[in-house]
Design an enzyme around this catalytic site. Structure first.
Site, PDB file in Angstrom:
ATOM      1  N   ASP A   1      39.112  23.239  32.159  1.00  0.00           N
ATOM      2  CA  ASP A   1      37.761  23.380  32.372  1.00  0.00           C
ATOM      3  C   ASP A   1      36.805  22.206  32.146  1.00  0.00           C
ATOM      4  O   ASP A   1      37.194  21.437  31.149  1.00  0.00           O
ATOM      5  CB  ASP A   1      37.144  24.683  31.601  1.00  0.00           C
ATOM      6  CG  ASP A   1      35.827  24.998  32.223  1.00  0.00           C
ATOM      7  OD1 ASP A   1      35.361  24.844  33.283  1.00  0.00           O
ATOM      8  OD2 ASP A   1      35.093  25.881  31.456  1.00  0.00           O
TER       9      ASP A   1
ATOM     10  N   ASN B   1      36.201  31.315  41.772  1.00  0.00           N
ATOM     11  CA  ASN B   1      35.661  30.225  42.006  1.00  0.00           C
ATOM     12  C   ASN B   1      35.251  29.878  43.848  1.00  0.00           C
ATOM     13  O   ASN B   1      34.812  29.159  44.057  1.00  0.00           O
ATOM     14  CB  ASN B   1      36.792  29.219  41.766  1.00  0.00           C
ATOM     15  CG  ASN B   1      36.803  28.836  40.194  1.00  0.00           C
ATOM     16  OD1 ASN B   1      37.930  28.403  39.862  1.00  0.00           O
ATOM     17  ND2 ASN B   1      35.842  28.986  39.760  1.00  0.00           N
TER      18      ASN B   1
HETATM   19  C1  IPE Z   1      38.025  28.871  35.005  1.00  0.00           C
HETATM   20  O1  IPE Z   1      36.965  28.026  34.851  1.00  0.00           O
HETATM   21  C2  IPE Z   1      38.813  28.778  36.030  1.00  0.00           C
HETATM   22  C3  IPE Z   1      39.325  27.456  36.191  1.00  0.00           C
HETATM   23  C4  IPE Z   1      39.607  26.564  35.178  1.00  0.00           C
HETATM   24  C5  IPE Z   1      40.275  27.169  37.479  1.00  0.00           C
HETATM   25  P1  IPE Z   1      35.469  28.396  35.141  1.00  0.00           P
HETATM   26  O2  IPE Z   1      34.596  27.122  35.162  1.00  0.00           O
HETATM   27  O3  IPE Z   1      35.520  28.915  36.852  1.00  0.00           O
HETATM   28  O4  IPE Z   1      34.988  29.553  34.372  1.00  0.00           O
HETATM   29  P2  IPE Z   1      33.676  30.061  33.967  1.00  0.00           P
HETATM   30  O5  IPE Z   1      32.816  30.400  35.122  1.00  0.00           O
HETATM   31  O6  IPE Z   1      32.752  29.175  33.239  1.00  0.00           O
HETATM   32  O7  IPE Z   1      34.146  31.165  33.175  1.00  0.00           O
HETATM   33  C1  IPE Z   2      37.147  23.314  36.136  1.00  0.00           C
HETATM   34  O1  IPE Z   2      36.116  22.557  35.870  1.00  0.00           O
HETATM   35  C2  IPE Z   2      37.927  23.207  37.555  1.00  0.00           C
HETATM   36  C3  IPE Z   2      37.688  24.425  38.252  1.00  0.00           C
HETATM   37  C4  IPE Z   2      37.334  25.683  38.138  1.00  0.00           C
HETATM   38  C5  IPE Z   2      38.419  24.313  39.593  1.00  0.00           C
HETATM   39  P1  IPE Z   2      34.774  23.341  36.398  1.00  0.00           P
HETATM   40  O2  IPE Z   2      34.399  22.892  37.766  1.00  0.00           O
HETATM   41  O3  IPE Z   2      34.415  24.515  36.054  1.00  0.00           O
HETATM   42  O4  IPE Z   2      33.746  22.312  35.415  1.00  0.00           O
HETATM   43  P2  IPE Z   2      32.472  22.804  34.768  1.00  0.00           P
HETATM   44  O5  IPE Z   2      32.769  23.855  33.908  1.00  0.00           O
HETATM   45  O6  IPE Z   2      31.474  23.227  35.730  1.00  0.00           O
HETATM   46  O7  IPE Z   2      32.103  21.487  33.912  1.00  0.00           O
HETATM   47 MG    MG Z   3      33.689  25.543  34.373  1.00  0.00          MG
END
Ligand code: IPE
Ligand code: IPE
Ligand code: MG
Length: 248
Positions: free
Chosen positions: A21, A69
Site C-alpha cells: 500500500d 479496487n
Molecule cells: C489494499 O489497499 C489493497 C491492495 C494493496 C491491493 P487499499 O489502498 O485498497 O486499501 P484501503 O482502501 O486503504 O483500505
Molecule cells: C496500493 O497503493 C496499490 C493498490 C491498491 C493497487 P494505493 O494505490 O492504494 O496507494 P495509496 O494508498 O492511495 O497511497
Molecule cells: Mg491504498
C-alpha cells in the site's frame, strides 16, 4: 544463501504476506500521477522477492488488486490491468529462472481482462514445477468473497450442515494447500486489513510500517522478520505450548 544478521534461520516465517500500500501517496508527494506510484512499486516487489529468496521463505503473497479496487477511477483501473499484464509478460522468465512458482488468489470474473487472464495462465503453466518459493499474487481478491465462494461450493455440492466445519471451509478456499501466513506486513502507515486473507490470517503476526510501498526494499522485509522473531505466538494456548497451533 548468506546469513542475514539478526535473523534465526531455524525460525523463519514459512509464509509472508504483504499489503503493498501507498503507491498513490508516493506519487502524489512527488507531484506525479498516482499511476507512477504503481509503476515504481515494481522494483519494490522484485526486491522483496529477492529478499524472500535470500532468506529462504517458501511462500510470499502480495496483495495486488482487491475486489474493492474496482471502485477506483476507470483510468487507474485500466492502468493497473495493463500494468499487471505487462509485468507478468516482462518478468515471468526471471521469476522462473529463480525457481519461483507463480500462483494467483482471487476471483476470475468477467471484469478481469482476457489478455491478463492469458498472462496469468501462461505464468502458472511456465512455473508450475518450481519449488524454491511460491509467489502468490492476490488479484481481484477479497477475503469475504473467498469465504463466500467456499461456502457456495460446499452448498452446491449438497454438503449437509453438520459437515460444514472449519476443515471443510478450508478445503474450499482458493488454495487449500497454502499455509496460513505467519507474518503479514502492511506498508504506508495504515493499520487495517482491507479484506485481505480474512480466514487465513486468524493467527498471523501483523507488522505495520510507515514506508510507502515503492520505497520498500528487502531490508524492510528483514526488519519485519526480526520483529516477527521477537513475538511470542501462543495460538490461544500458553507460553511454550504449540498444541493449539492452526498450522495444519
Ligand atoms: C489494499 O489497499 C489493497 C491492495 C494493496 C491491493 P487499499 O489502498 O485498497 O486499501 P484501503 O482502501 O486503504 O483500505
Ligand atoms: C496500493 O497503493 C496499490 C493498490 C491498491 C493497487 P494505493 O494505490 O492504494 O496507494 P495509496 O494508498 O492511495 O497511497
Ligand atoms: Mg491504498
Amino acid at each position: 544463501m548468506s546469513p542475514v544478521p539478526g535473523i534465526d534461520r531455524s525460525r523463519l516465517p514459512v509464509h509472508v504476506a504483504c499489503v503493498m500500500d501507498g503507491n498513490g501517496r508516493w506519487a502524489q508527494r512527488r507531484g506525479l500521477p498516482r499511476t507512477e506510484g504503481h509503476a515504481a512499486g515494481e522494483e519494490a516487489l522484485f526486491d522483496a522477492v529477492e529478499g524472500a529468496l535470500e532468506l529462504g521463505v517458501k511462500w510470499l503473497t502480495v496483495y495486488a488488486f482487491s475486489t474493492e479496487n474496482w471502485r477506483r477511477p476507470p483510468d487507474e483501473v485500466r492502468y493497473l490491468m495493463k500494468f499487471n499484464e505487462s509485468l507478468l509478460a516482462r518478468r515471468r522468465d526471471e521469476l522462473h529462472e529463480r525457481g519461483v512458482r507463480i500462483q494467483f488468489l482471487g476471483r476470475r470474473d468477467w471484469r478481469v481482462p482476457r489478455r491478463l487472464l492469458k498472462r496469468m495462465n501462461e505464468s502458472i503453466e511456465l512455473t508450475r514445477h518450481n519449488r524454491t518459493m511460491t509467489l502468490m499474487i492476490a488479484f481481484n481478491y477479497g477475503g469475504r468473497a473467498e469465504i463466500v465462494d467456499a461456502v457456495r461450493a460446499l452448498a452446491s455440492a449438497g454438503t449437509p450442515p453438520a459437515k460444514i466445519d472449519e476443515r471443510a471451509i478450508r478445503a474450499h478456499l482458493y488454495h487449500p494447500d497454502m499455509p496460513d501466513p505467519d507474518l503479514v506486513i502492511r506498508t504506508s502507515g495504515e493499520y487495517r486489513i482491507s479484506n485481505f486473507l480474512l480466514w487465513e490470517l486468524a493467527y498471523s503476526e501483523l507488522v505495520f510500517t510507515d514506508v510507502l510501498w515503492p520505497d520498500f526494499r528487502r531490508d524492510h522485509l528483514f526488519d519485519a522478520v526480526r520483529e516477527f522473531q521477537r513475538r511470542n505466538r501462543r495460538f490461544g494456548g500458553i507460553d511454550g505450548d504449540e498444541a493449539g497451533s492452526t498450522d495444519t
